[in-house]
Design an enzyme around this catalytic site. Sequence first.
Site, short mmCIF file in Angstrom:
data_model
loop_
_atom_site.label_atom_id
_atom_site.label_comp_id
_atom_site.label_asym_id
_atom_site.label_seq_id
_atom_site.Cartn_x
_atom_site.Cartn_y
_atom_site.Cartn_z
N SER A 54 12.44 -25.51 -111.01
CA SER A 54 12.41 -25.32 -109.56
C SER A 54 11.64 -24.08 -109.12
O SER A 54 11.26 -23.97 -107.96
CB SER A 54 13.84 -25.26 -109.01
N LYS A 107 16.29 -18.65 -106.57
CA LYS A 107 15.35 -19.17 -105.57
C LYS A 107 14.66 -17.98 -104.90
O LYS A 107 14.93 -16.82 -105.20
CB LYS A 107 16.07 -20.01 -104.51
#
EC number: 3.4.21.89
Length: 266
Positions: A54, A107
């Site tokens: 990701s 993230k």
Amino acid sequence: MKTMESIENEEAAPRAEHQTETPLESLASIASVLAVGLFVMTFVFQNFEIPSASMVKTLLIGDHVLVDRISLAPPAKWAPFTFYRDIHRGDVIVFLKPGEPDLFLVKRAIGIPGDHIHLRNGVVYLNGVAQKEPYAAMPTSDGDPQHEYNPYRDDFPSIPPDPMYQVTASWQYELPQHIENGDLVVPPGKIFAMGDNRPDSLDGRYWGFVPRENIVGRPMFVYWSFETPADQIEKQSISERLAFMGHILVHIVDQTRWKRTFHLIR
């Protein structure tokens, strides 16, 4: 009458006896070192392994990173000497996933309280301005279904949330409350975060905002990186884990990504 040599020997004996460390003292020294090390690795630094794609290209599967748990933590009265700052847009952050308190995620902070955000064809517009993000992967037409245009993901939040897009039930309910004139507005005390590999990241678009108190730190650098299969995260049985540990021992030299050692994370 004592000779000079005998006097020197008698003086040396007490000194030698004084310098000898007892087993109890040795144990106390080891315990002190372990206690300091445990404190540092628990409250100051912590290591994490990246299990998914990701955050590619910033972080690769198999990267092992050292996380600073001090600078982004809430200021503590007992440690006024520690450096503290708030979250900045663009910070790579480690946090506990909302709704899953045992799951750590990595993230990038895209929006802070008060920011207005929307995406068009995968491009982030922050307070009306298109962002230049060289680290971000965009949707493509390379034949990979995962990377092809997805209206909910790439034009967020213009498409109503739906379970078919893997949106959580709580976010389906909450998302419409934070949309103004086609923009997602970040509320106080929250951060909006997304992965750099935008077509392959289950992030804030799917489960919502990150509460400020969930953020535990920021990764500083990669201290070791090993070529790891993308499906390794799905192999959870003891036999599969032992097999991979054996694979690492055999290939630790030829499959270590040496060029990523001490790679700074930005």
